[in-house]
Design a protein around this motif. Structure first.
Motif, PDB file in Angstrom:
ATOM      1  N   CYS A 401       0.832  -1.215   0.000  1.00  0.00           N
ATOM      2  CA  CYS A 401       0.000   0.000   0.000  1.00  0.00           C
ATOM      3  C   CYS A 401       0.863   1.261   0.000  1.00  0.00           C
ATOM      4  CB  CYS A 401      -0.912   0.013   1.207  1.00  0.00           C
ATOM      5  SG  CYS A 401      -2.115  -1.325   1.179  1.00  0.00           S
ATOM      6  N   SER A 402       1.974   1.180   0.698  1.00  0.00           N
ATOM      7  CA  SER A 402       2.986   2.226   0.643  1.00  0.00           C
ATOM      8  C   SER A 402       2.418   3.610   0.955  1.00  0.00           C
ATOM      9  CB  SER A 402       3.643   2.174  -0.752  1.00  0.00           C
ATOM     10  OG  SER A 402       4.591   3.179  -0.925  1.00  0.00           O
ATOM     11  N   MET A 403       2.741   4.568   0.102  1.00  0.00           N
ATOM     12  CA  MET A 403       2.393   5.960   0.405  1.00  0.00           C
ATOM     13  C   MET A 403       0.926   6.285   0.138  1.00  0.00           C
ATOM     14  SD  MET A 403       4.974   9.059  -0.090  1.00  0.00           S
ATOM     15  CE  MET A 403       4.550   9.584  -1.709  1.00  0.00           C
ATOM     16  N   CYS A 404       0.120   5.277  -0.192  1.00  0.00           N
ATOM     17  CA  CYS A 404      -1.316   5.532  -0.278  1.00  0.00           C
ATOM     18  C   CYS A 404      -1.828   5.921   1.095  1.00  0.00           C
ATOM     19  CB  CYS A 404      -2.055   4.305  -0.782  1.00  0.00           C
ATOM     20  SG  CYS A 404      -3.823   4.473  -0.687  1.00  0.00           S
ATOM     21  N   LEU A 405      -1.346   5.261   2.133  1.00  0.00           N
ATOM     22  CA  LEU A 405      -1.776   5.654   3.475  1.00  0.00           C
ATOM     23  C   LEU A 405      -0.620   5.814   4.440  1.00  0.00           C
ATOM     24  CD1 LEU A 405      -3.567   2.971   5.677  1.00  0.00           C
ATOM     25  CD2 LEU A 405      -1.679   2.491   4.145  1.00  0.00           C
ATOM     26  N   ALA A 406       0.611   5.593   3.955  1.00  0.00           N
ATOM     27  CA  ALA A 406       1.767   5.957   4.761  1.00  0.00           C
ATOM     28  C   ALA A 406       1.802   5.305   6.130  1.00  0.00           C
ATOM     29  CB  ALA A 406       1.844   7.484   4.894  1.00  0.00           C
ATOM     30  N   MET A 407       1.455   4.042   6.174  1.00  0.00           N
ATOM     31  CA  MET A 407       1.619   3.323   7.446  1.00  0.00           C
ATOM     32  C   MET A 407       3.026   2.764   7.558  1.00  0.00           C
ATOM     33  SD  MET A 407      -1.630   1.030   8.552  1.00  0.00           S
ATOM     34  CE  MET A 407      -1.086   0.382  10.124  1.00  0.00           C
ATOM     35  N   ALA A 409       7.182   3.138   5.950  1.00  0.00           N
ATOM     36  CA  ALA A 409       8.139   4.244   5.996  1.00  0.00           C
ATOM     37  C   ALA A 409       7.939   5.267   4.868  1.00  0.00           C
ATOM     38  CB  ALA A 409       9.551   3.672   5.931  1.00  0.00           C
ATOM     39  N   ASP A 410       7.105   4.936   3.878  1.00  0.00           N
ATOM     40  CA  ASP A 410       6.928   5.825   2.723  1.00  0.00           C
ATOM     41  C   ASP A 410       5.890   6.888   3.059  1.00  0.00           C
ATOM     42  OD1 ASP A 410       8.472   3.789   1.682  1.00  0.00           O
ATOM     43  OD2 ASP A 410       6.780   2.787   0.704  1.00  0.00           O
ATOM     44  N   ARG A 411       6.329   8.132   3.138  1.00  0.00           N
ATOM     45  CA  ARG A 411       5.346   9.159   3.486  1.00  0.00           C
ATOM     46  C   ARG A 411       5.812  10.560   3.103  1.00  0.00           C
ATOM     47  NH1 ARG A 411       5.506   8.240   9.925  1.00  0.00           N
ATOM     48  NH2 ARG A 411       5.258   6.119   9.181  1.00  0.00           N
ATOM     49  N   LEU A 412       4.886  11.495   3.175  1.00  0.00           N
ATOM     50  CA  LEU A 412       5.215  12.902   2.921  1.00  0.00           C
ATOM     51  C   LEU A 412       5.631  13.560   4.221  1.00  0.00           C
ATOM     52  CD1 LEU A 412       2.140  14.008   0.734  1.00  0.00           C
ATOM     53  CD2 LEU A 412       4.383  13.190  -0.058  1.00  0.00           C
ATOM     54  N   ALA A 413       6.532  14.523   4.109  1.00  0.00           N
ATOM     55  CA  ALA A 413       6.859  15.368   5.266  1.00  0.00           C
ATOM     56  C   ALA A 413       5.828  16.508   5.290  1.00  0.00           C
ATOM     57  CB  ALA A 413       8.271  15.908   5.112  1.00  0.00           C
ATOM     58  N   PRO A 414       5.673  17.162   6.451  1.00  0.00           N
ATOM     59  CA  PRO A 414       4.700  18.260   6.525  1.00  0.00           C
ATOM     60  C   PRO A 414       4.923  19.276   5.408  1.00  0.00           C
ATOM     61  CG  PRO A 414       5.551  17.754   8.703  1.00  0.00           C
ATOM     62  CD  PRO A 414       6.330  16.915   7.739  1.00  0.00           C
ATOM     63  N   GLY A 415       3.843  19.662   4.759  1.00  0.00           N
ATOM     64  CA  GLY A 415       3.923  20.686   3.720  1.00  0.00           C
ATOM     65  C   GLY A 415       4.288  20.161   2.347  1.00  0.00           C
ATOM     66  N   GLU A 416       4.781  18.942   2.258  1.00  0.00           N
ATOM     67  CA  GLU A 416       5.155  18.437   0.937  1.00  0.00           C
ATOM     68  C   GLU A 416       3.928  18.201   0.072  1.00  0.00           C
ATOM     69  OE1 GLU A 416       9.473  16.241   1.403  1.00  0.00           O
ATOM     70  OE2 GLU A 416       7.686  14.998   1.648  1.00  0.00           O
ATOM     71  N   ARG A 417       4.116  18.485  -1.213  1.00  0.00           N
ATOM     72  CA  ARG A 417       3.016  18.387  -2.163  1.00  0.00           C
ATOM     73  C   ARG A 417       3.267  17.176  -3.067  1.00  0.00           C
ATOM     74  NH1 ARG A 417      -0.525  22.034  -3.141  1.00  0.00           N
ATOM     75  NH2 ARG A 417       0.615  23.744  -2.166  1.00  0.00           N
ATOM     76  N   CYS A 418       2.239  16.374  -3.243  1.00  0.00           N
ATOM     77  CA  CYS A 418       2.427  15.114  -3.953  1.00  0.00           C
ATOM     78  C   CYS A 418       1.359  14.880  -5.019  1.00  0.00           C
ATOM     79  CB  CYS A 418       2.375  13.977  -2.930  1.00  0.00           C
ATOM     80  SG  CYS A 418       2.545  12.331  -3.625  1.00  0.00           S
ATOM     81  N   ALA A 419       1.813  14.433  -6.178  1.00  0.00           N
ATOM     82  CA  ALA A 419       0.880  13.933  -7.186  1.00  0.00           C
ATOM     83  C   ALA A 419       0.772  12.447  -6.935  1.00  0.00           C
ATOM     84  CB  ALA A 419       1.426  14.187  -8.582  1.00  0.00           C
ATOM     85  N   SER A 420      -0.431  11.974  -6.639  1.00  0.00           N
ATOM     86  CA  SER A 420      -0.596  10.596  -6.211  1.00  0.00           C
ATOM     87  C   SER A 420      -1.711   9.910  -7.001  1.00  0.00           C
ATOM     88  CB  SER A 420      -0.904  10.576  -4.719  1.00  0.00           C
ATOM     89  OG  SER A 420      -1.142   9.264  -4.299  1.00  0.00           O
ATOM     90  N   THR A 421      -1.454   8.669  -7.376  1.00  0.00           N
ATOM     91  CA  THR A 421      -2.490   7.932  -8.115  1.00  0.00           C
ATOM     92  C   THR A 421      -3.409   7.163  -7.173  1.00  0.00           C
ATOM     93  OG1 THR A 421      -1.162   5.934  -8.335  1.00  0.00           O
ATOM     94  CG2 THR A 421      -0.916   7.600 -10.058  1.00  0.00           C
ATOM     95  N   SER A 422      -3.335   7.472  -5.878  1.00  0.00           N
ATOM     96  CA  SER A 422      -4.151   6.756  -4.900  1.00  0.00           C
ATOM     97  C   SER A 422      -5.570   7.316  -4.876  1.00  0.00           C
ATOM     98  CB  SER A 422      -3.474   6.834  -3.536  1.00  0.00           C
ATOM     99  OG  SER A 422      -3.250   8.180  -3.191  1.00  0.00           O
ATOM    100  N   ASN A 423      -6.281   7.086  -3.807  1.00  0.00           N
ATOM    101  CA  ASN A 423      -7.714   7.387  -3.811  1.00  0.00           C
ATOM    102  C   ASN A 423      -8.184   8.358  -2.740  1.00  0.00           C
ATOM    103  OD1 ASN A 423      -7.580   5.639  -1.519  1.00  0.00           O
ATOM    104  ND2 ASN A 423      -7.585   3.937  -2.955  1.00  0.00           N
ATOM    105  N   ARG A 424      -7.316   8.715  -1.817  1.00  0.00           N
ATOM    106  CA  ARG A 424      -7.769   9.617  -0.746  1.00  0.00           C
ATOM    107  C   ARG A 424      -6.780  10.754  -0.559  1.00  0.00           C
ATOM    108  NH1 ARG A 424     -10.238   4.932   2.910  1.00  0.00           N
ATOM    109  NH2 ARG A 424     -12.234   4.946   1.844  1.00  0.00           N
TER     110      ARG A 424
END
Ligand code: SF4
Lengths: 460, 216
Positions: A401-407, A409-424
């Motif tokens: 699942c990775s950075m879809c929900l960042a449970m 180690a894959d995650r955004l730092a505060p303020g980071e902007r991401c283009a994501s193909t996930s759903n939420r």
């Protein structure tokens, strides 16, 4: 007499009994299990000295918490490690079929199910995960449940349910090239709202849906829940049947023939009536980018970010956006191609087409591709897609699942902007303070190359 | 499960729509394999000024004083007042677990996400649906006074305060029956064991391929 909708048919075929007060006991054919929403269900069984009614009707795989790189080193975070260990132990104890992390078939539960033929047309399918709606693309009644219900299904192979109402969303016409299933579903959610489908099962139909591959249909049904509907459905057609053929757990020989003739009945009758009907025109649909913190807050790539009405204030502030600006004015930090919405082989092929021979913009801190399963990864590697991504500067990861929900180690730092193909795109979904824009794989790929959102149609 | 009949308590107004399950209990706390202990992390990102991780001692963390649950007058609240589409997002039952663990016994909102709504009942939490007008009225009442207290009578399906506020609410009869009697739903379903077995045999006859066990 009015005919039946596909939903009516699936419901009736699984109805064990009805109560006077309108709640039904529904038989469940398949349950998918993952590490996050199951430990308490198994604990409940143990506590009440109950056993699974049909252990072999379940399939378990760890996905939410799992690392996407350096797996051979094991799982670093002890809490995650324990949760995954617990899943394995529970499956051992209760004899539940389990695909372990080291197995090439491991991946996101909603990618693995159809890929293995563990989820089939005509089934009732549940999982302790809201994106179970994905499997509706096969003409199955599939919906997410809570942990108590996971336990309920394990113990009884049934669920107490109230029937939903029927909604039909018909997408007529044809999509422009590079306008994808993701844009279709984001457009639908923007139109009906995140609660628009609450209380309904949505059937998606129309020329645009018929023209879609099974993978694309899964993208659409996957996000039915983002429109508030627990289940999304698409009628069975020849593509569905071809897709199922030769899948490892799909029926074989005599069973296949029986199944095929049954599956061919899995469409809504022409005389069926729906409680609500919505019609869209495919040629009106444009590439979408969400700008807010709810999937309904989406815009056409060329539209301006809406004005601050009080309702939008929280979202605009959180997302660090100014009213009436263009979404292309903002530099992106990270790119995530993955999740149960868009991590299948076709998604990766599409994105690779955009990326091929180009480089990720130097302002992007991290661009990553996380295939939906080990088998998707293998297939992509066989086609050389991994090279395309890696040459461009993407990281090529292991499935989960990775950075879809960042449970993990894959995650955004505060303020980071991401283009994501996930759903939420909820606040904090991809990491506390992280800013998520939901897009299609080709839009994410185009954004990676430019460093900001562009209309993918203008760069190919 | 504990029986639910009368809930008496202070109302905490959370003036937002579309409160999602990740706001209710952020994902890092989902790694727990238990079903209790989530209360201190309910609404974690809104409630505290720092970033919460599992295992932290929440009593030492800096509080966001503006957040409703951190205000003195809402201490010991039992009823959460909120707006539409509460509990949208993931299916995590950790959301109602956290709400119950914090001490809430009922929620008042104009609508809920389906899965969340279902999950509440399995945990003795009463999610009541009220019209937008009534929700608005309750928000107004809460902002006019330091805090309001309500009594919810599940059996009679009535909500009232000690003044003039009194309304009735709707609830599905089976769910009410289970809550009022504190019934374990699995136990209830197991009563229909013979119906399930009969159904299962005919299902198997019609769709034999569904009964092939998965072998990894
Ligand atoms: S990929 Fe994302 S949405 Fe899909 S199951 Fe995993 S966490 Fe849930």
């Amino acid at each position: 007499m009015a005919g039946k909708t596909l939903y009516d048919k699936l419901w009736d075929a699984h109805l064990v009994r009805s109560d006077e007060n309108g709640s039904d006991l529904l038989y469940i054919d398949r349950q998918l299990i993952h590490e996050v929403t199951s430990p308490q269900a198994f604990a409940g069984l143990r506590m009440n000295h109950r056993l699974p009614r049909r252990a072999g009707a379940n399939l378990a795989v760890a996905d939410h918490n799992i690392p996407t790189k350096d797996r051979e080193k094991g799982i670093e975070d002890p809490v995650s490690a324990l949760q995954i260990q617990t899943l394995g132990d529970n499956c051992d104890e209760f004899k539940i079929p389990y695909i372990p992390m080291e197995d090439a078939r491991q991946g996101i539960v909603h990618v693995v199910g159809p890929e293995q033929g563990a989820t089939l047309p005509g089934m009732t399918i549940v999982c302790g995960d809201s994106h179970t709606a994905t499997h509706g693309a096969l003409g199955a009644l599939a919906f997410g449940i809570g942990t108590s219900e996971v336990e309920h299904v394990l113990a009884t192979q049934c669920l107490v349910q109230k029937k939903m109402k029927n909604m039909l969303i018909q997408v007529d016409g044809k999509l422009e090239k590079w306008v994808t299933a993701k844009d279709v579903v984001l457009t639908i959610i923007a139109k009906i709202g995140t609660a628009g489908g609450t209380g309904y099962t949505i059937e998606f139909a129309g020329q645009v849906i018929s023209a879609m591959s099974i993978e694309e249909r899964m993208t659409v049904c996957n996000m039915a829940i983002e429109a508030g509907a627990r289940a999304g459905l698409i009628a069975v057609d020849q593509k569905t049947i071809d897709y199922m053929k030769d899948k490892p757990f799909a029926p074989k020989n005599e069973d296949w023939k029986l199944a095929e003739s049954y599956w061919n009945t899995l469409t809504s009758d022409t005389s069926a009536s729906f409680d609500k009907k919505i019609i869209l025109n495919g040629s009106d649909i444009q590439p979408q980018v969400t700008w807010g913190t709810s999937p309904e807050l989406s815009l056409n790539i060329h539209d301006k970010i809406p004005r601050k009405n009080p309702e939008y204030l929280n979202a605009l502030t959180y997302m660090g956006l100014n009213e009436s600006t263009s979404i292309s004015d903002y530099l992106l930090d990270k790119i995530f191609i993955g999740s149960c919405t868009n991590s299948r082989i076709e998604d990766l092929r599409d994105a690779a087409q955009i990326v091929k021979g180009k480089k990720v913009a130097s302002t992007i801190k991290l661009a990553m591709v996380v295939p939906g399963s080990g088998l998707v990864k293998k297939q992509a590697e066989a086609e050389g897609l991994d090279r395309v991504f890696k040459d461009a500067g993407f990281e090529w990861r292991d499935p989960g699942c990775s950075m879809c929900l960042a449970m993990n180690a894959d995650r955004l730092a505060p303020g980071e902007r991401c283009a994501s193909t996930s759903n939420r795109n909820f606040e904090g979904r991809q990491g506390q303070g992280g800013r998520t824009h939901l897009v299609s794989p080709v839009m994410a790929a185009a954004a990676a190359i430019n460093g900001y959102f562009v209309d993918v149609r203008e760069i190919v | 499960m504990k029986k639910v009949s009368i809930i008496n308590g202070i109302v905490a107004p959370l003036d937002r729509s579309n409160v999602d399950t990740d706001a209710i209990i952020p994902k890092q706390f989902l790694k727990s394999i238990k079903r209790s202990g989530f209360g201190p992390n309910l609404f974690d990102e809104w409630r505290y000024l720092d970033h919460g991780e599992p295992g932290m001692d929440c009593s030492n963390r800096p509080l966001n004083k503006d957040f409703v649950l951190n205000q003195k007058q809402f201490e010991n609240t039992k009823i959460l007042l909120t707006r539409s589409n509460f509990g949208c997002g993931s299916s995590r039952e950790h959301a109602p677990w956290a709400i119950v663990d914090y001490g809430f016994r009922a929620i008042l909102a104009s609508s809920y996400a389906d899965i969340f709504y279902n999950n509440c009942f399995k945990n003795g939490l009463l999610p009541i649906i009220l019209s937008e007008e009534i929700i608005e009225e309750l928000f107004t009442l809460s902002s006019d006074q330091l805090s309001i207290s309500l009594e919810i009578d599940l059996e009679k399906q009535i909500i009232q305060d000690s003044n003039n506020f009194k309304i009735s609410f709707e609830i599905d009869s089976y769910r009410k029956y289970c809550l009022v009697n504190g019934l374990d739903e699995i136990g209830q379903t197991l009563k229909y064991e013979s119906a399930i077995s009969i159904f299962e045999s005919s299902h198997k006859e019609k769709y034999p391929w569904l009964f092939k066990e998965i072998k990894i």
